[in-house]
Design an enzyme around this catalytic site. Structure first.
Site: not given
Ligand code: NAD
Length: 474
Positions: A169, A244, A278, A377
């Site tokens: 997804k 992550e 991140c 963050e």
């Molecule tokens: P997000 O958590 O809003 O979304 C990430 C994914 O989760 C999307 O595909 C979203 O549709 C899905 N999602 C949302 N609600 C969900 C639910 N209830 N159940 C299952 N899936 C769901 O994050 P974002 O805004 O897309 O990305 C930014 C975030 O990602 C930042 O916090 C960043 O630090 C983190 N990030 C972490 C890493 C790492 O490796 N640690 C790498 C990149 C980004």
């Protein structure tokens, strides 16, 4: 205009049952550039069923077969690297260098997984037992918009190396990138059902993946808040989870560091991927006696940072991904001033002459670690300079955070910098540079995540050990 109307189930592009359309934006112009039709729960269940059927045979594939398949995927994805870079730039405003790096990394991840598998002991003897490492089952791979193409490829590569089949997804905001990756994967001509891709909302498709009993594991990259929601949802069926998540990474500049080189490095570590990373080093720690010098150099480094059109090869900081993210960053800049920090560079509003969702690269100084801008963050190019009086205090401030994804240590005495690195609570500590090691584990301490990706640690996250007793004589 892009019109992305299909998802991918059982080796075929299909029209989803879901009918909702979601707008895609170019953040550099704030204009709609296309739409994606989103899948729903029914689509997700069909994708899971296809992956489950494929798992029956694929889980019993040989190492040689998996390696051959990973090489095919590498070739197919590498052939589309330029298209992938262009999609990242168009869709989230990725700075050119970052977009290029990610597309190379996306293709390379298949070779890295193959190399890891080549030497990994999937069967070993422990006493009188034979211990077999078996694929855990059907895995759900959920990705964020800021690293969508890269994480689709690296998670898929590792899952396939382990013998798992998957349902992906992707971020709903990354449909153009997903489409390019998907076309490339399809070109590799794999057996049907090994990977299935459902564009959709998190609380619909993501939630079904987190609760469906036929999903054995979720590998999620995204925000800490959503990571917790997924973990809660996955509890009922005791799924294995790899999370992550977010970060608030410190860059510790030791007293013996040469600030002329350390500060530009620290600022670049904070502004990586326009601050939408991140791993961004958002808290810069300097010795109190050198604050004035540090402030001067930070100001100069920010002035030297090229902000603008992500199509321009010189651009280092592009736009924020969305209006929501732009507003969030503005809010934090306001909170910085209201919270008592001193604005050193940047500030509220857009940079001169830029529309879209651009923000001014911003740095606050005289920040204390209890301020909101030092604890949360922000996910934009907004950095904080904090001071310490001695190294013990530097280490304490660096570790005083709910996160623990990455840290940077900069110092003239390498052995001493290494010692300090050993005391920082982070899954990855970089010494004197922005290094990358694709086979070393990547993941977070504390609320930056659970589990690790890459190399053997990453592979094991998709494997379940099974002991066969009586296989050998006592
Ligand atoms: P997000 O958590 O809003 O979304 C990430 C994914 O989760 C999307 O595909 C979203 O549709 C899905 N999602 C949302 N609600 C969900 C639910 N209830 N159940 C299952 N899936 C769901 O994050 P974002 O805004 O897309 O990305 C930014 C975030 O990602 C930042 O916090 C960043 O630090 C983190 N990030 C972490 C890493 C790492 O490796 N640690 C790498 C990149 C980004």
């Amino acid at each position: 205009m892009h019109s992305i109307d299909q998802i991918y189930i059982d080796g075929t592009f299909v029209t989803p049952h879901g009918e909702e359309r979601f707008d895609l934006y170019n953040p550099a112009t704030a204009k709609v550039i296309g739409t994606v039709r989103l899948g729903d729960v029914e689509d997700t269940r069909r994708a899971i069923a296809a992956a489950k059927r494929a798992f029956e045979t694929y889980s019993r594939s040989t190492v040689a077969e998996r390696i051959e398949l990973l090489h095919r995927l590498h070739k197919a994805v590498a052939a589309r690297a330029d298209d992938m870079s262009a999609a990242m730039t168009e869709e989230y405003g990725a700075p050119p260098e970052r977009a290029h790096w990610t597309s190379v990394y996306a293709a390379q991840s298949f070779l890295d997984a193959a190399k890891t598998l080549e030497t990994y002991p999937l069967s070993r003897r422990i006493g009188t037992a034979e211990v077999m490492m078996e694929p855990v089952g059907v895995a759900a791979l959920i990705t964020p918009w800021n690293a969508n193409a890269g994480f689709i490829c690296s998670k898929l590569a590792t899952a396939l190396a382990a013998g798992c089949t998957v349902v992906i997804k992707p971020s709903e905001m990354s449909a153009i990138q997903t489409q390019v990756v998907l076309e490339a994967l399809h070109d590799a001509g794999l057996p049907k059902g090994l990977y299935n891709v459902v564009n959709g909302r998190g609380d619909v498709v993501g939630n079904e993946l987190s609760t469906n009993r036929d999903i054995a594991k979720v590998s999620f990259t995204g925000s800490t808040a959503v990571g917790k929601t997924i973990m809660r949802a996955a509890t009922e069926t005791l799924k294995r989870v790899t999370l992550e998540l977010g970060g608030k990474s410190p860059t510790v500049i030791l007293p013996d560091a040469d600030l002329e080189t350390a500060i530009p490095l620290a600022v670049a570590a904070g502004f990586v991927n326009s601050g939408q990373a991140c791993i961004a080093g958002t808290r810069i720690l300097v010795h109190a006696d050198r604050l004035e010098e540090a402030n001067r150099l930070v100001k100069a480094a920010v002035e030297n940072t090229v902000v603008g059109d992500p199509l321009d090869a010189r651009t280092e900081v592009g736009p924020m991904v969305s209006l929501k993210q732009w507003e969030r960053v503005q809010n934090y800049i306001r909170l910085g001033t209201e919270g008592g920090a001193t604005l050193l560079a940047g500030g509220e509003g857009k940079p001169d002459g830029l529309g879209g969702y651009f923000v001014k690269p911003t740095v606050f100084t005289n920040v204390t670690n209890d301020m909101q801008i030092a604890r949360e963050e922000i996910f934009g190019p907004v950095l904080s300079v904090l001071t310490y009086r001695d190294e013990e205090e530097a280490i304490a401030i660096a570790n005083d955070t709910d996160y623990g994804l990455q840290a940077v240590v900069i110092g003239a005495d390498l052995a001493h910098a290494h010692e300090v690195a050993g005391r920082l609570q982070a899954g990855r500590v970089l010494i004197n540079g922005m290094h990358h090691e694709p086979f070393a584990p990547f993941g977070g301490f504390k609320q930056s995540g659970i589990g690790r990706e890459f190399g053997t640690f990453g592979l094991e996250a998709y494997l379940e050990p099974k002991s066969l007793l009586g296989a050998f004589a006592a």
